[in-house]
Design a protein around this motif. Structure first.
Motif, short mmCIF file in Angstrom:
data_model
loop_
_atom_site.label_atom_id
_atom_site.label_comp_id
_atom_site.label_asym_id
_atom_site.label_seq_id
_atom_site.Cartn_x
_atom_site.Cartn_y
_atom_site.Cartn_z
N ASP A 53 0.81 -1.21 0.00
CA ASP A 53 0.00 0.00 0.00
C ASP A 53 0.85 1.26 0.00
OD1 ASP A 53 0.79 -0.89 2.52
OD2 ASP A 53 -0.81 0.17 3.56
N TYR A 54 2.08 1.18 0.50
CA TYR A 54 2.95 2.36 0.51
C TYR A 54 3.30 2.81 -0.90
CZ TYR A 54 3.90 1.92 5.55
OH TYR A 54 3.78 1.87 6.91
N SER A 57 1.58 6.20 -3.35
CA SER A 57 1.84 7.53 -2.80
C SER A 57 2.04 8.51 -3.95
CB SER A 57 3.11 7.52 -1.93
OG SER A 57 2.98 6.61 -0.87
N GLN A 251 -4.90 6.88 5.20
CA GLN A 251 -4.68 6.21 3.93
C GLN A 251 -5.89 6.51 3.07
OE1 GLN A 251 -3.29 2.21 3.99
NE2 GLN A 251 -3.85 1.81 1.87
#
Length: 277
Positions: A53-54, A57, A251
C-alpha cells in the motif's frame, strides 16, 4: 496545539486539490504528504507484512502544489521527504518553488527512509542514509540562503552555483527532522528546525515528554514538535507533553470525507487543552 492531516498512501480517494480544500474548510491547520517513489516487491514491514500500500503515494511536491493552488491559509508539508533518495540541487529548487508558489506556507519534513531495498534502488547505501540525509540538507540550506551557493561534502559536492527562486520564508522553510531513534535529537540540533516523531514508535507519553524536554534544554529554546500519527483520544496528553502540532494519518480512500468530518470535531476552540475519551 495545532491539528493537521497527513496522507501517507492511497490514490483512490480525494485528489490532492480536493484534499486541500476539504482540510482547510474543516479548520485544520496543515496538510502533509508522505513519500515513497516505489516499493520493491520483496520488502517487508517489521511484522513481516508486505508494504504494497505504501507504493500508492503521490509525489509529495506535485500533490502539495495542487493543494496550494486552491487554499490560502493551509500549511503544506512533507512527512517525510526521503532526502537520501533525491538529488539535493533539484530538491532545493522544488522546496523553494513550492514555498514561493504557496506564499510561504511550506514545511519541509525530512527523513532517511526505512526501506533499505528502496534506498538501494536509488543508489544509496542504506548503512549511510543518516549521513547522506545530513549532508544533503546542509547543501540545500546553502542553496536557499546564498546568492552563490557552494557545498563540499561526502554526499553532496558542488562549486558555486546560482539557483532561483529563493524561498519566501527566511532563512528557509522549517526543516522538520523525522525519526524516533536515539540519534534523532542530535540531527535536529545539527541541521533541523523542529522534530517530527512518529506516535506509534514511542513507548509512552512519558517518553515523549522527557525527550521533548531534553531536546529543548539542549537547544536552549522551544524546538517545535510535530507528532505524526497522533491518537485523537490523547490530544490533551500530547499537549501537556509539549507537542505543538498533531497530525492524524490517513490512507486515502472512499471514506476520506467521513474521516475528515469526524476529526474536524476536534478542531474547535472547545477542544483545546483537554483529553478526548
Amino acid at each position: 496545539m495545532q491539528l493537521g492531516i497527513a496522507v501517507f498512501a492511497g490514490v483512490e480517494g480525494l485528489t490532492p486539490a480536493e484534499f486541500g480544500r476539504a482540510v482547510e474548510e474543516r479548520g485544520f491547520e496543515s496538510l502533509f504528504y508522505a513519500e515513497h517513489t516505489h516499493i520493491p516487491v520483496a520488502s517487508r514491514r517489521d511484522d513481516d507484512r508486505p508494504p504494497r500500500d505504501y507504493a500508492s503515494s503521490y509525489d509529495p511536491f506535485l500533490a502539495l502544489a495542487a493543494a496550494a493552488a486552491v487554499t490560502t491559509t493551509l500549511r503544506l508539508g512533507t512527512a517525510v521527504c526521503l532526502v537520501p533518495q533525491r538529488d539535493p540541487i533539484i530538491t532545493a529548487k522544488e522546496v523553494a518553488s513550492l514555498d514561493r508558489m504557496s506564499g510561504g506556507r511550506f514545511e519541509f519534513g525530512v527523513g532517511a527512509g526505512w526501506n533499505r531495498a528502496e534506498l538501494a534502488n536509488h543508489g544509496t547505501d542504506p548503512r549511510r542514509r543518516m549521513a547522506v540525509l545530513a549532508d544533503r540538507v546542509q547543501a540545500m540550506r546553502a542553496i536557499w540562503t546564498s546568492e552563490e551557493a557552494e557545498h563540499h561534502g561526502p554526499h553532496a559536492d558542488f562549486e558555486p552555483l546560482w539557483s532561483w527562486p529563493k524561498p519566501v520564508q527566511r532563512p528557509h522553510p522549517p526543516v522538520l527532522v523525522g525519526g524516533n531513534g536515539p540519534g534523532v535529537e542530535d540531527r535536529v540540533l545539527a541541521f533541523g528546525d523542529g522534530w517530527l516523531p512518529q506516535c506509534g514508535h514511542l513507548a509512552s507519553v512519558r517518553e515523549l515528554t522527557d525527550r521533548i524536554a531534553s531536546l529543548r534544554h539542549r537547544a536552549g529554546k522551544r524546538v517545535p514538535v510535530t507528532l505524526f500519527g497522533a491518537i485523537p483520544s490523547m490530544l490533551g496528553a500530547f499537549a501537556e507533553a509539549g507537542v505543538d502540532r498533531c497530525l492524524f494519518t490517513l490512507q486515502s480512500g472512499p471514506g476520506d470525507l467521513d474521516e475528515l468530518d469526524r476529526w474536524a470535531e476536534l478542531t474547535g476552540p472547545q477542544s483545546a487543552g483537554r483529553s478526548f475519551d
